[in-house]
Design a protein around this motif. Structure first.
Motif, mmCIF file in Angstrom:
data_model
loop_
_atom_site.group_PDB
_atom_site.id
_atom_site.type_symbol
_atom_site.label_atom_id
_atom_site.label_comp_id
_atom_site.label_asym_id
_atom_site.label_seq_id
_atom_site.Cartn_x
_atom_site.Cartn_y
_atom_site.Cartn_z
ATOM 1 N N ILE A 149 0.872 -1.172 0.000
ATOM 2 C CA ILE A 149 0.000 0.000 0.000
ATOM 3 C C ILE A 149 0.907 1.219 0.000
ATOM 4 N N SER A 150 1.034 1.828 -1.152
ATOM 5 C CA SER A 150 1.809 3.062 -1.302
ATOM 6 C C SER A 150 2.160 3.275 -2.755
ATOM 7 N N LYS A 151 3.227 4.008 -2.958
ATOM 8 C CA LYS A 151 3.775 4.255 -4.294
ATOM 9 C C LYS A 151 5.208 3.748 -4.285
ATOM 10 N N PHE A 152 5.423 2.646 -5.014
ATOM 11 C CA PHE A 152 6.723 2.008 -5.095
ATOM 12 C C PHE A 152 7.033 1.680 -6.546
ATOM 13 N N ALA A 153 8.272 1.368 -6.803
ATOM 14 C CA ALA A 153 8.716 1.072 -8.162
ATOM 15 C C ALA A 153 8.247 -0.299 -8.639
ATOM 16 N N ILE A 154 7.892 -0.338 -9.916
ATOM 17 C CA ILE A 154 7.779 -1.597 -10.626
ATOM 18 C C ILE A 154 8.938 -1.634 -11.619
ATOM 19 N N THR A 165 -4.474 11.820 -5.417
ATOM 20 C CA THR A 165 -4.579 12.165 -3.996
ATOM 21 C C THR A 165 -6.025 12.040 -3.515
ATOM 22 N N GLU A 166 -6.979 12.421 -4.353
ATOM 23 C CA GLU A 166 -8.389 12.323 -3.979
ATOM 24 C C GLU A 166 -8.803 10.869 -3.773
ATOM 25 N N VAL A 186 -6.793 8.324 -3.085
ATOM 26 C CA VAL A 186 -6.070 7.813 -1.916
ATOM 27 C C VAL A 186 -6.761 8.271 -0.626
ATOM 28 N N THR A 187 -7.245 9.488 -0.597
ATOM 29 C CA THR A 187 -7.977 9.986 0.571
ATOM 30 C C THR A 187 -9.186 9.100 0.860
ATOM 31 N N LEU A 188 -9.927 8.728 -0.180
ATOM 32 C CA LEU A 188 -11.090 7.855 -0.011
ATOM 33 C C LEU A 188 -10.678 6.452 0.428
ATOM 34 N N LEU A 189 -9.603 5.935 -0.129
ATOM 35 C CA LEU A 189 -9.124 4.605 0.269
ATOM 36 C C LEU A 189 -8.688 4.589 1.737
ATOM 37 N N ILE A 190 -7.990 5.625 2.144
ATOM 38 C CA ILE A 190 -7.551 5.721 3.544
ATOM 39 C C ILE A 190 -8.749 5.718 4.485
ATOM 40 N N ALA A 191 -9.798 6.441 4.105
ATOM 41 C CA ALA A 191 -10.995 6.537 4.940
ATOM 42 C C ALA A 191 -11.698 5.189 5.096
ATOM 43 N N ASN A 192 -11.443 4.268 4.161
ATOM 44 C CA ASN A 192 -12.131 2.976 4.178
ATOM 45 C C ASN A 192 -11.205 1.790 4.433
ATOM 46 N N ASP A 193 -10.020 2.059 4.957
ATOM 47 C CA ASP A 193 -9.069 0.978 5.225
ATOM 48 C C ASP A 193 -8.445 1.215 6.595
ATOM 49 N N ASP A 194 -8.078 0.151 7.258
ATOM 50 C CA ASP A 194 -7.406 0.246 8.555
ATOM 51 C C ASP A 194 -5.899 0.153 8.327
ATOM 52 N N LEU A 195 -5.216 1.266 8.451
ATOM 53 C CA LEU A 195 -3.768 1.303 8.258
ATOM 54 C C LEU A 195 -3.021 1.442 9.578
ATOM 55 N N SER A 196 -3.682 1.096 10.678
ATOM 56 C CA SER A 196 -3.076 1.268 12.002
ATOM 57 C C SER A 196 -1.847 0.386 12.210
ATOM 58 N N ASN A 197 -1.721 -0.681 11.442
ATOM 59 C CA ASN A 197 -0.544 -1.546 11.599
ATOM 60 C C ASN A 197 0.406 -1.435 10.404
ATOM 61 N N ALA A 198 0.395 -0.287 9.749
ATOM 62 C CA ALA A 198 1.254 -0.073 8.572
ATOM 63 C C ALA A 198 2.713 -0.379 8.881
ATOM 64 N N GLN A 199 3.153 -0.029 10.066
ATOM 65 C CA GLN A 199 4.560 -0.225 10.430
ATOM 66 C C GLN A 199 4.963 -1.696 10.475
ATOM 67 N N ASN A 200 3.987 -2.607 10.477
ATOM 68 C CA ASN A 200 4.286 -4.040 10.516
ATOM 69 C C ASN A 200 4.526 -4.647 9.132
ATOM 70 N N LEU A 229 1.235 8.433 2.356
ATOM 71 C CA LEU A 229 0.416 8.138 1.174
ATOM 72 C C LEU A 229 -0.101 9.413 0.519
ATOM 73 N N LEU A 230 -0.479 10.371 1.345
ATOM 74 C CA LEU A 230 -1.019 11.632 0.818
ATOM 75 C C LEU A 230 0.060 12.589 0.331
ATOM 76 N N SER A 231 1.307 12.315 0.637
ATOM 77 C CA SER A 231 2.395 13.211 0.220
ATOM 78 C C SER A 231 2.912 12.914 -1.192
ATOM 79 N N HIS A 232 2.508 11.801 -1.777
ATOM 80 C CA HIS A 232 3.026 11.405 -3.093
ATOM 81 C C HIS A 232 2.393 12.218 -4.224
ATOM 82 N N ASP A 233 3.176 12.432 -5.266
ATOM 83 C CA ASP A 233 2.688 13.006 -6.517
ATOM 84 C C ASP A 233 2.397 11.829 -7.446
#
Length: 158
Positions: free
Chosen positions: A34-39, A105-106, A108-122, A132-136
């Motif tokens: 979940i983010s913006k990473f290289a393919i 960004t719009e 991603v804002t909606l996805l964040i509102a509907n997903d639990d990212l509380s354990n992202a650090q895991n 997530l919101l800082s990406h272009d």
């Protein structure tokens, strides 16, 4: 649509459903992303005229746990460090995109509102909402538009 010689483009679950429709079961991805990473494009991707503008590596959006299945004739166009099947060509008109090049960004804002990212650090490939919101997302959006234009031209030339 797949057997009607029409364009079929599946994104995320859509890519998994295309594989399923063709007899290739989806599978869990080795990593949640979940983010913006290289393919990274494979040799097949680098030599494919519809993807020639992607370059060898492109940062794109991700929001998944699974990946599409592969048929015996499928070709992997791109992969990421966390998922070996990011873009799959099933034919010259049928493609599965596990990645999300349509994110903005719009969205991603909606996805964040509907997903639990509380354990992202895991997870190695999951970022927190602020990141997530800082990406272009504009470069990947433009590469997607060019791909779609090329795909339309290819289809109309058949």
């Amino acid at each position: 649509m797949i057997t009607a010689n029409k364009i079929e483009l599946g994104v995320c679950l859509g890519s998994q459903l295309i594989g399923e429709a063709l007899g290739a079961a989806y599978q869990p991805s080795p990593e949640k992303e979940i983010s913006k990473f290289a393919i990274t494009l494979t040799d097949a991707g680098l030599n494919h005229p519809l993807f020639s503008h992607f370059g060898s590596e492109l940062n794109v959006g991700h929001w998944h746990n699974d990946m599409p299945g592969l048929t015996t004739t499928a070709s992997i166009i791109a992969y990421s460090e966390g998922c070996p099947r990011q873009i799959v060509a099933y034919s010259d008109l049928v493609f599965g995109f596990q990645c999300h090049m349509e994110l903005t960004t719009e969205v991603v804002t909606l996805l964040i509102a509907n997903d639990d990212l509380s354990n992202a650090q895991n997870h190695r490939f999951v970022e927190n909402p602020e990141k997530l919101l800082s990406h272009d997302y504009s470069e990947m959006n433009n590469k997607l538009y060019t791909f779609l234009d090329k795909l339309a031209v290819h289809y109309l030339s058949k």
